[in-house]
Scaffold this active site. Structure first.
Site, PDB file in Angstrom:
ATOM      1  CG  ASN A   1       5.932   7.961  10.301  1.00  0.00           C
ATOM      2  OD1 ASN A   1       6.539   7.709  11.346  1.00  0.00           O
ATOM      3  ND2 ASN A   1       4.900   8.782  10.257  1.00  0.00           N
TER       4      ASN A   1
ATOM      5  CD  GLN B   1       1.648  -1.679   9.969  1.00  0.00           C
ATOM      6  OE1 GLN B   1       1.456  -2.656   9.264  1.00  0.00           O
ATOM      7  NE2 GLN B   1       0.718  -1.197  10.770  1.00  0.00           N
TER       8      GLN B   1
ATOM      9  CD  GLU C   1       1.435  -9.093   4.080  1.00  0.00           C
ATOM     10  OE1 GLU C   1       2.039  -8.532   3.149  1.00  0.00           O
ATOM     11  OE2 GLU C   1       0.553  -9.923   3.888  1.00  0.00           O
TER      12      GLU C   1
ATOM     13  N   GLY D   1       0.796  -1.222   0.000  1.00  0.00           N
ATOM     14  CA  GLY D   1       0.000   0.000   0.000  1.00  0.00           C
ATOM     15  C   GLY D   1       0.825   1.266   0.000  1.00  0.00           C
TER      16      GLY D   1
END
Lengths: 763, 328
Positions: A642, A649, A716, A522
């Protein structure tokens, strides 16, 4: 615009800054509106889905009269009266992409294909009335014997035509069997990985409202374009009659890539009743109706010389799959790129069972595959008697071992070495079960991480109005990853403005189409589109500035244009951007930007992000309770857009790894075909107390072949290998190797020493 | 959800009149379990009587030197009470080991005792369950029964009672005080409150229809070191696989008093006095604790998925007794 324009070092570079989430305040103050919370004109009606009480068979009789007569009930829909929908179709779509867009009819036949499949929808004035009425629908079934247990049907395993994402089912290099047979050192082991469920905090939910022949659907979706196509194909209406809104998403993890029953039924019922209808799956319903990761049996065979140089790698995966819709998770595909070895096999096989289809669950492929493979590597290191990091370094490939193309960037060794240094890896005792503090056994474990990097076709629109207000629009979603924030950073950097000056608008199918959120692509995909849109807008601004009489830049040379600190500078002159636009383009300007799917760079390079996980675990000597006490992940994933959102994440992925290693399992009862522990009381995910001290380090890196930013996907990566590091730490602590995930205490307990001396309690 | 009527009882007699006068009425206190079960239509009361406002929210000292805990005292309040923390630390520890802070803020003392099992099959109306639907069978018996009972179960039901608090109350010799619809009060030892399943697992306690728990009585504090050891699959917010509440009093180098109770192993908190008795007058030793554990678990029977609970319980008893017999 070319997608290889480098990011200019002029002005403030917001990319790489730990900018706070621009949507954070909305979320913590409850102002971020999620799908089920939207309001429409006119009173909304509430739907409740009744699921089947059997897993395979047909509805032989269904009596809805009593439900229909209950107060507040507006409609009861079953296969008998539901609007006609296209047939579901074959188990495998002709093209890979069509899995996302195929019709997904609901209540269209009397067949029951899986436990809790919708057999009726009740729509009522209140949610409670709908649910109460659903309770009194009387159903008789013809129950057929189904197949549910993977291990009992291995003889029926078949080779699919391809895996998820279109990878080859098998890969064969050299002669593995010969190398394995001749090898003095070998690991021949079988791991099982369980059914798992995503369980995003926000359940799958939809509010559908029709206006004429057009439907607006507020839902929780990761990829709007796919949802739109799936809805249009199921309702048999043109895609441009479907307007999707998905501005805030309470987690997706791959469970919101395709339409589910809530969306289709809300749209059908709202059209039927000419009234807005909202439907949410309950948490219990999500276990059957919102995707899962399938159970797998994984054989890993490794052969090596005594120095630890691999001579052969074989990873054979057998997975359960739905009988009516195939899903082959690409579980062994990562093994084609991770380590060097001259002889190699990776294969995927499937066994059809009577459950709902599996879906894309965060890190499809690597999440289950690396649990097995990276533990097998640990077994090999233990057998040879070398350090697990040394083993991996000895098998570091120079080029992608199966594709024979160079790596774009690969810093796996650096990740392992940096991690070892920071974590105190040298304190690890190679002999397991030897470190004890009081009644705890202490162990250290590590594992590698690898995850492919992608770029998906995406477009974005940007506009600046006469007052200099900048608006960026695209149908991208923010599923909690920080997309709003990084897109603001990207536009701010390009335009020389602060991120707060950029109004990023996402999650609306009226906006330009993107690849959406999925596959960790994304940020790169949507970000590249936004970057290119900004560059196009800057060109327009520069052009207008030179062409409009009265502009301070009238007639100047456009090659020397800079946007910085809220100003446009051409040559030696500069002007406040808002003032300039007000003078030269009071009606505003807009531009589009797009990026193509990764092409040549993806074919010519092996593109992956890498990492190394380190875990310290404490195992109770008496009860075998296992608690992670420290965890570190060192990440080499290109340029970090960032570091704050990126850290979140990775940490989220590490927590998923802890969960997969220690507790996550959906238990399928082979007598009934249902997931027994279908709620969050008994489907355990880690709580705060399970994740005490997590740290993430990003290595300096930029991948010029990946995208304009030099970044790689990180959504992921944190999961990949994380669970294996936990399991390897358990082995180091106890000497017990559990090959059936999750590693719960009942599986470790028999391997612990008997309690001998009460004196030990005083140690 | 089945429609129901609701009544907020301001006085005890209102509550009793409500429960006596309405078929299928139920008291509701914190609602942390009952409301979940009503949403799933496992509980289907026609009438709810809210007893949160009855005057049972105090913790008072008794003439005997113990404590009388009102049934409406919240779990978090009870765990934080200074008298509980200093004289009955096993109870404070057990309370804090249960649920989450939010649930403990809502859950009441009486409601905690009367919470129902967490058996997965009990929670799924499509599944056979003799507790939910008498005569329909027990899906857990030959199903996934990792969480289930190893003591006191029957072929009709192998569910466990999930309370931590009750295990501590049992080791403390607590009693519940009740009142029936006629206004008659009685005391029931905590160990006798819950019934073993036998052939009627749907009958879970000794309480009569409409009989309300009004208080829990703790006898005076006992000498000895108290602790609650809960073994679970994650560090917080999980029901016990096995738990042990223990009090051991070591005088000189011999055991002057020892008591322990088990949770997570039966349809009620479990205590075996013979296992405690053999420790009296003995020196602290692993061997004695092992013997006590063996006696406590002599009748344990695994059902497949829960076989591990027997060695786990044994090891946990030994660990808890050893820890409770430490000085200082």
């Amino acid at each position: 615009m070319s997608n290889s324009t480098p990011i200019a070092d002029t002005g403030k570079n917001w990319i790489g800054q730990p900018v706070d989430r621009v949507d954070g305040a909305l979320k913590v103050t409850g102002q971020a509106v999620y799908a089920y919370e939207h309001r429409t004109d006119g009173p909304v009606a509430y739907g409740y889905i009744l699921g089947a009480g059997i897993a395979r068979g047909r509805v032989s009789a269904i009596d809805t009269a009593q439900a229909e007569a209950m107060p507040g009930v507006l409609r009861v829909m079953t296969y008998k009266n539901a609007p006609t929908q296209p047939a579901f179709g074959p188990a495998v779509t002709p093209a890979v992409r069509e899995v996302f867009t195929r019709p997904r009819p609901v209540l269209s036949t009397d067949r029951v294909r899986y436990y809790d499949e919708p057999v009726a929808l009740v729509v009522a004035e209140t949610f409670e009335a709908a649910r109460g009425a659903a309770r009194v629908i009387a159903i008789d079934y013809e129950d057929e014997r189904g197949a549910y247990d993977l291990s009992r049907h291995l003889a029926d395993a078949y080779a699919p035509q391809r895996t998820n994402a279109g990878f080859q089912t098998d890969s064969l290099v050299g002669d593995f069997e010969a190398a394995f047979a001749d090898s003095a050192v070998k690991v021949d082991t079988i791991y099982t990985t369980p059914y798992e469920h995503h369980n995003p905090m926000e359940p799958h939910a939809t509010l559908a409202a029709w206006s004429g022949d057009e439907v607006t659907i507020y839902t929780s979706a990761q990829t709007l374009a796919n949802f739109r196509a799936g809805i249009a194909n199921t309702l048999q209406i043109p895609p441009d009659k479907v307007h999707l809104v998905s501005r805030f998403i309470g987690g997706g993890f791959g469970s919101k890539l395709i339409v589910h029953a809530d969306t289709i039924l809300a749209a059908l019922a709202a059209r039927d009743l000419q009234r807005p209808v909202k439907i949410a799956l309950t948490r219990q319903q999500m276990f059957a109706n919102a995707g899962h990761r399938a159970k797998m049996i994984q054989s890993v065979r490794l052969s090596a010389n005594r120095e630890g140089k691999l001579t052969g790698i074989a990873h054979d995966v057998c997975s359960a799959t739905s009988r009516f819709e195939e899903f082959c998770e690409q579980t062994a595909v990562f093994a084609r790129s991770l380590y060097a070895a001259p002889n190699r096999i990776t294969r995927h096989r499937l066994v059809s069972v009577d459950t709902n289809r599996g879906e894309w669950m965060r890190s499809p492929g690597e999440a289950p595959g690396m649990l097995a493979f990276e533990c097998a590597m640990d077994e090999l290191a233990d057998q040879i008697g070398i350090d697990p990091i040394q083993l991996r370094i000895r098998n570091e490939p120079e080029v992608d071992p199966e594709r024979n193309v160079p790596f774009s960037t690969r810093n796996l060794v650096a990740c392992m070495q940096e991690g070892a240094r920071r974590f105190g890896w040298e304190q690890r005792q190679a002999k397991p079960g030897t470190v004890r503090q009081g009644r705890k056994l202490i162990g250290l474990g590590m594992a590698a991480a690898i995850r492919p990097n992608y770029l998906g076709a995406s477009a974005a629109r940007i506009s600046i109005d006469g007052n200099g207000q900048v608006k960026v629009q695209l149908d991208m979603t923010d599923i909690g990853t920080g997309t709003y924030t990084i897109l603001a950073q990207i536009a701010a950097t390009s335009l020389g403005l602060p991120p707060s000056a950029i109004d990023v608008q996402l999650g609306d199918s009226h906006f330009p189409r993107t690849a959406g959120s999925g596959g960790s692509w994304g940020a790169a995909s949507a970000g590249s589109a936004v970057h290119n849109a900004c560059e196009a807008l800057k060109q327009k601004i520069a052009k207008v500035s030179q062409e409009v009489r009265g502009s301070p830049f009238y007639g100047s040379n456009p090659d020397r244009t800079e946007f910085t600190n809220g100003e446009i500078r051409i040559g030696d002159r500069s002007e406040n951007l808002a003032n300039l636009i007000n003078r030269v383009a009071p009606q505003g300007l807009d531009a589009q930007g797009a990026v193509e799917a990764a092409g040549e760079n993806y074919r010519n390079y092996s593109q992956h992000a890498y990492g190394a996980h380190f875990v310290e675990i404490e195992v109770d000597l008496d009860t075998a309770e296992m608690r992670v006490s420290r965890m570190l992940s060192v990440i080499g994933a290109g340029r970090i857009l960032n570091p704050k959102t990126a850290r979140s994440q990775i940490i989220g992925g590490m927590v998923w790894g802890i969960g997969a290693a220690l507790m996550e399992e959906s238990v399928l009862d082979p007598r009934y075909g249902h997931f027994v522990n279908h709620d969050l009381a008994e489907y355990h995910v880690p709580v705060n107390a399970d994740v005490p001290d997590l740290d993430v380090v990003f290595l300096e890196e930029s991948d010029g072949n990946a995208n304009v930013f030099g970044s790689k996907g990180i959504g992921e990566l944190g999961v990949c290998g994380a669970g294996a590091a936990v399991a390897n730490a358990i082995f180091n602590a106890t000497g017990v190797r559990v090959r059936e995930f999750p590693v719960t205490l009942d599986k470790v307990l028999p391997g612990l020493p008997v309690q001998t001396s009460s004196g030990a309690n005083r140690s | 959800m089945k429609p129901f009527t609701y009544q907020r009882a301001g006085e005890l007699r209102d509550a009793m009149a409500g429960v006596a006068g309405t078929p299928n009425a139920k008291f509701i206190s914190g609602g942390t379990n009952l409301l979940d079960l009503m949403k799933l239509e496992i509980e289907r009361p026609a009438h709810l009587i809210d007893i949160n406002h009855l005057p049972f929210n105090g913790i008072e000292e008794t003439a005997e030197g113990g404590l009388r805990i009102g049934a409406q005292v919240r779990n978090s309040t009870l765990a934080a009470d200074s008298r509980i923390r200093s004289n009955y630390p096993v109870l404070a520890q057990a309370l804090l080991a249960g649920a989450s802070a939010q649930i403990r803020n809502k859950a009441s003392t009486g409601g905690n005792l009367l919470q129902r099992t967490r058996c997965y099959y009990f929670y799924d109306r499509n599944m056979p369950c003799n507790k939910r639907k008498p005569g329909s069978g027990c899906a857990a018996l030959h199903g996934f029964n990792r969480m289930h009972a190893v003591l006191g179960s029957s072929d009709a039901c192998i569910a466990v009672h999930p309370s931590d608090m009750a295990v501590a109350m049992l080791v403390l010799d607590a009693s519940v005080e009740t009142m029936d619809t006629e206004g008659v009060t009685r005391q029931i030892p905590v160990g006798d409150l819950h019934r073993l399943p036998g052939s009627t697992p749907d009958v879970e306690t000794q309480l009569k229809l409409g009989e309300m728990i009004t208080a829990v009585i703790l006898p005076p504090g006992q000498p000895g070191r108290q602790l609650y050891r809960k073994v679970r699959d994650r560090a917080s917010y999980a029901f016990a696989l096995v738990s042990v509440a223990a009090i051991v009093h070591v005088a000189g180098d011999t055991i002057a008093g020892a008591r322990f109770a088990l949770g997570g192993v039966a349809a009620k908190p479990w205590r075996v006095p013979e296992a405690e008795a053999i420790l009296l007058g003995e020196k602290v030793s692993t061997e004695m604790f092992e013997r006590a554990a063996d006696i406590a678990l002599a009748n344990a029977v695994g059902r497949g998925g829960n076989d591990f609970k027997i060695p786990l319980a044994k090891r946990t008893i030994q660990q808890a007794l050893a820890a409770a017999s430490q000085r200082g």
